[in-house]
Design a protein around this motif. Sequence first.
Motif, PDB file in Angstrom:
ATOM      1  N   MET A 165       0.871  -1.232   0.030  1.00 35.23           N
ATOM      2  CA  MET A 165       0.156   0.146   0.132  1.00 35.23           C
ATOM      3  C   MET A 165       0.828   1.151   0.014  1.00 35.23           C
ATOM      4  O   MET A 165       1.724   1.361   0.847  1.00 35.23           O
ATOM      5  N   SER A 166       0.718   2.175  -0.964  1.00 33.58           N
ATOM      6  CA  SER A 166       1.307   3.466  -1.154  1.00 33.58           C
ATOM      7  C   SER A 166       0.857   4.318  -0.091  1.00 33.58           C
ATOM      8  O   SER A 166      -0.303   4.289   0.793  1.00 33.58           O
ATOM      9  N   GLY A 167       1.779   5.492   0.265  1.00 32.04           N
ATOM     10  CA  GLY A 167       1.205   6.746   1.255  1.00 32.04           C
ATOM     11  C   GLY A 167       0.066   7.004   0.733  1.00 32.04           C
ATOM     12  O   GLY A 167      -0.849   7.301   1.657  1.00 32.04           O
ATOM     13  N   SER A 168      -0.239   7.247  -0.420  1.00 30.06           N
ATOM     14  CA  SER A 168      -1.513   7.873  -0.802  1.00 30.06           C
ATOM     15  C   SER A 168      -2.737   7.101  -0.597  1.00 30.06           C
ATOM     16  O   SER A 168      -3.636   7.566  -0.208  1.00 30.06           O
ATOM     17  N   ALA A 169      -2.576   5.819  -0.712  1.00 26.16           N
ATOM     18  CA  ALA A 169      -3.560   4.940  -0.494  1.00 26.16           C
ATOM     19  C   ALA A 169      -3.923   4.802   1.006  1.00 26.16           C
ATOM     20  O   ALA A 169      -5.080   4.619   1.397  1.00 26.16           O
ATOM     21  N   ALA A 170      -2.978   4.885   1.731  1.00 24.66           N
ATOM     22  CA  ALA A 170      -3.203   4.902   3.244  1.00 24.66           C
ATOM     23  C   ALA A 170      -3.786   6.117   3.471  1.00 24.66           C
ATOM     24  O   ALA A 170      -4.563   6.169   4.474  1.00 24.66           O
ATOM     25  N   ALA A 171      -3.599   7.156   3.022  1.00 24.91           N
ATOM     26  CA  ALA A 171      -4.380   8.621   3.170  1.00 24.91           C
ATOM     27  C   ALA A 171      -5.686   8.706   2.789  1.00 24.91           C
ATOM     28  O   ALA A 171      -6.392   8.852   3.473  1.00 24.91           O
ATOM     29  N   SER A 172      -5.884   7.856   1.914  1.00 24.98           N
ATOM     30  CA  SER A 172      -7.057   7.734   1.459  1.00 24.98           C
ATOM     31  C   SER A 172      -8.161   6.799   2.445  1.00 24.98           C
ATOM     32  O   SER A 172      -9.186   7.220   2.515  1.00 24.98           O
ATOM     33  N   ALA A 173      -7.401   5.955   3.139  1.00 23.24           N
ATOM     34  CA  ALA A 173      -8.018   5.194   3.968  1.00 23.24           C
ATOM     35  C   ALA A 173      -8.329   5.906   5.327  1.00 23.24           C
ATOM     36  O   ALA A 173      -9.507   5.693   5.471  1.00 23.24           O
ATOM     37  N   LEU A 174      -7.600   6.780   5.624  1.00 20.55           N
ATOM     38  CA  LEU A 174      -7.723   7.622   6.612  1.00 20.55           C
ATOM     39  C   LEU A 174      -8.971   8.713   6.387  1.00 20.55           C
ATOM     40  O   LEU A 174      -9.695   8.947   7.368  1.00 20.55           O
TER      41      LEU A 174
ATOM     42  N   GLU B 135      -7.184  15.627   5.320  1.00 19.31           N
ATOM     43  CA  GLU B 135      -6.969  15.096   3.847  1.00 19.31           C
ATOM     44  C   GLU B 135      -5.419  15.337   3.294  1.00 19.31           C
ATOM     45  O   GLU B 135      -4.989  16.013   2.811  1.00 19.31           O
ATOM     46  N   LEU B 136      -4.771  14.157   3.332  1.00 17.49           N
ATOM     47  CA  LEU B 136      -3.594  13.798   3.097  1.00 17.49           C
ATOM     48  C   LEU B 136      -3.531  13.108   1.772  1.00 17.49           C
ATOM     49  O   LEU B 136      -3.018  11.924   1.508  1.00 17.49           O
ATOM     50  N   ASN B 137      -4.133  13.854   0.929  1.00 17.58           N
ATOM     51  CA  ASN B 137      -4.120  13.134  -0.782  1.00 17.58           C
ATOM     52  C   ASN B 137      -3.138  13.368  -1.418  1.00 17.58           C
ATOM     53  O   ASN B 137      -3.385  14.016  -2.290  1.00 17.58           O
ATOM     54  N   TYR B 138      -1.799  13.091  -1.041  1.00 16.84           N
ATOM     55  CA  TYR B 138      -0.841  13.434  -1.898  1.00 16.84           C
ATOM     56  C   TYR B 138       0.270  12.335  -1.763  1.00 16.84           C
ATOM     57  O   TYR B 138       0.100  11.599  -0.813  1.00 16.84           O
TER      58      TYR B 138
ATOM     59  N   ALA C  50      -0.991  13.105   9.951  1.00 16.22           N
ATOM     60  CA  ALA C  50      -2.203  13.519  10.415  1.00 16.22           C
ATOM     61  C   ALA C  50      -2.418  14.070  11.920  1.00 16.22           C
ATOM     62  O   ALA C  50      -3.020  15.332  12.110  1.00 16.22           O
ATOM     63  N   CYS C  51      -1.337  13.392  12.725  1.00 20.38           N
ATOM     64  CA  CYS C  51      -1.329  14.273  13.900  1.00 20.38           C
ATOM     65  C   CYS C  51      -0.699  15.594  13.879  1.00 20.38           C
ATOM     66  O   CYS C  51      -1.274  16.611  14.711  1.00 20.38           O
ATOM     67  N   ILE C  52       0.334  15.672  13.157  1.00 20.85           N
ATOM     68  CA  ILE C  52       1.013  17.017  12.998  1.00 20.85           C
ATOM     69  C   ILE C  52       0.157  18.204  12.460  1.00 20.85           C
ATOM     70  O   ILE C  52      -0.075  19.335  12.849  1.00 20.85           O
ATOM     71  N   ARG C  53      -0.720  17.654  11.364  1.00 19.55           N
ATOM     72  CA  ARG C  53      -1.411  18.761  10.735  1.00 19.55           C
ATOM     73  C   ARG C  53      -2.707  18.976  11.531  1.00 19.55           C
ATOM     74  O   ARG C  53      -3.200  20.194  11.517  1.00 19.55           O
ATOM     75  N   ARG C  54      -3.420  18.214  12.262  1.00 16.90           N
ATOM     76  CA  ARG C  54      -4.213  18.501  13.235  1.00 16.90           C
ATOM     77  C   ARG C  54      -4.032  19.589  14.102  1.00 16.90           C
ATOM     78  O   ARG C  54      -4.791  20.435  14.425  1.00 16.90           O
ATOM     79  N   ILE C  55      -2.798  19.423  14.848  1.00 17.59           N
ATOM     80  CA  ILE C  55      -1.974  20.085  15.803  1.00 17.59           C
ATOM     81  C   ILE C  55      -1.936  21.707  15.069  1.00 17.59           C
ATOM     82  O   ILE C  55      -2.371  22.507  15.722  1.00 17.59           O
ATOM     83  N   ALA C  56      -1.311  21.561  13.916  1.00 19.50           N
ATOM     84  CA  ALA C  56      -1.466  22.873  13.324  1.00 19.50           C
ATOM     85  C   ALA C  56      -2.408  23.495  12.758  1.00 19.50           C
ATOM     86  O   ALA C  56      -2.770  24.802  13.037  1.00 19.50           O
ATOM     87  N   HIS C  57      -3.688  22.637  12.281  1.00 19.35           N
ATOM     88  CA  HIS C  57      -4.913  23.179  11.800  1.00 19.35           C
ATOM     89  C   HIS C  57      -5.653  23.714  12.829  1.00 19.35           C
ATOM     90  O   HIS C  57      -6.427  24.960  12.850  1.00 19.35           O
ATOM     91  N   ARG C  58      -5.608  23.207  14.220  1.00 19.52           N
ATOM     92  CA  ARG C  58      -6.260  23.666  15.211  1.00 19.52           C
ATOM     93  C   ARG C  58      -5.713  25.010  15.817  1.00 19.52           C
ATOM     94  O   ARG C  58      -6.362  26.154  15.973  1.00 19.52           O
TER      95      ARG C  58
END
Length: 400
Positions: A1-10, A393-396, A65-73
């Motif tokens: 599974m690629s990183g983008s596929a794992a991101a899609s799963a999240l 949304e880590l769709n990259y 996702a953990c980093i992004r959520r902290i930043a976006h908050r």
Amino acid sequence: MSGSAAASALAAMYLKDKVLVEDSFNHLTAGALQTLDDKLYQEYNCRHITDDGSRDDCHLILAKACIRRIAHRCLDKYARLQSSKEVVEDALQFYTLPIELQEQLASKYGTPPPTTWYESLDQLKSLSTTEDAYEQGKLWRLILDHPMTSYVPVQCQSCGHVVPDQYPTQQTDAEVGLREIAPTGDELELRAGWFRGPRQAVVFELTCKGCNAVSKWYRSGHPQILLNPNKWGRLCGDQEDLRLTLAEYLNTPVRLAVPLDWDHVWSEYSSGSSTWQVQDDSARNFCCRLDEGIGSWTRVCAIHSNPEWCKDVTRDYLTIQQNGGRADNNIDDKRMKRYEEITKDARMDKSGDLTQAKTVNGYVLLRANLSHDSITEELQRAARDFGTKKWWELNYDDKS
């Protein structure tokens, strides 16, 4: 599974069960992390390891996702606190300061007793003025050291009896006279926040154990509430909300410093140079709080809407000033090495037992093998796409 596929799963998991994902990341305990892992691995059929065996893409996606959520908050906070000049000035003039506070300010600053925060701010501008213009850095330092922005514990608004803000709590809410009540609808910008643990957007009613008076209090980002001088609780998050509002009003560059796995936040400011400064002794020497015996933090992230100002600043808080860090120079090498070991051990602890908040954010970043630079890159990426992508949304196609 690629990183983008794992991101899609999240992303799919978020859309299916938003409450579970938000709650899990909001207080990322070992149990919450296990739930996220299990769902990705079992329900979404994510593979544990990449084909070449080099890493676990699910670990990587959860860490980012953990980093992004902290930043976006934090960036949500910046966006939410964009009060107009008129709103801020109305709030500064809304309250008549208590006589005792007026006299305290007059004694401290050698000025006539100010009747409002607006008058007090004008006095600070005068004190920091040279050649008909106030020095921005000097004014901001005065503001940071001023009762206008000071920490105020939640307390009885009649006698001043303080409610202990502890986590884990040693007494229940009922034992300290506290209960949650339904909002009336008249609250200004009622919001969720941390008080004796994570809380939703609620109003607290306190029946004082000392005098039996009843007080009400709630978390808010509105300057009129934040500037209430009448024994209204202003916790560290509220302090920083107010400081961000005043910084915007005064055009002072300020960014948030957020420790992972520790319930706290503070701000760094720049007075025109390329360096960032911390006024508060406790924040500047945040490493010393590791001696309090209540647990450890794992990292410190600096966050601002300008992506270039976002950075993993953990090293800065584990380094003394003469070596380019934040901490005071009287902290010797042996002591600093001990602090480094404490935070390192906390990052390696997958149970979260070693951290103050009993969470595992630092561990999540460690198990994904994210470096200082990788964390900084993700913080900056989160700031760049804030407003166009959600934190989940880590769709990259991530190659890092």
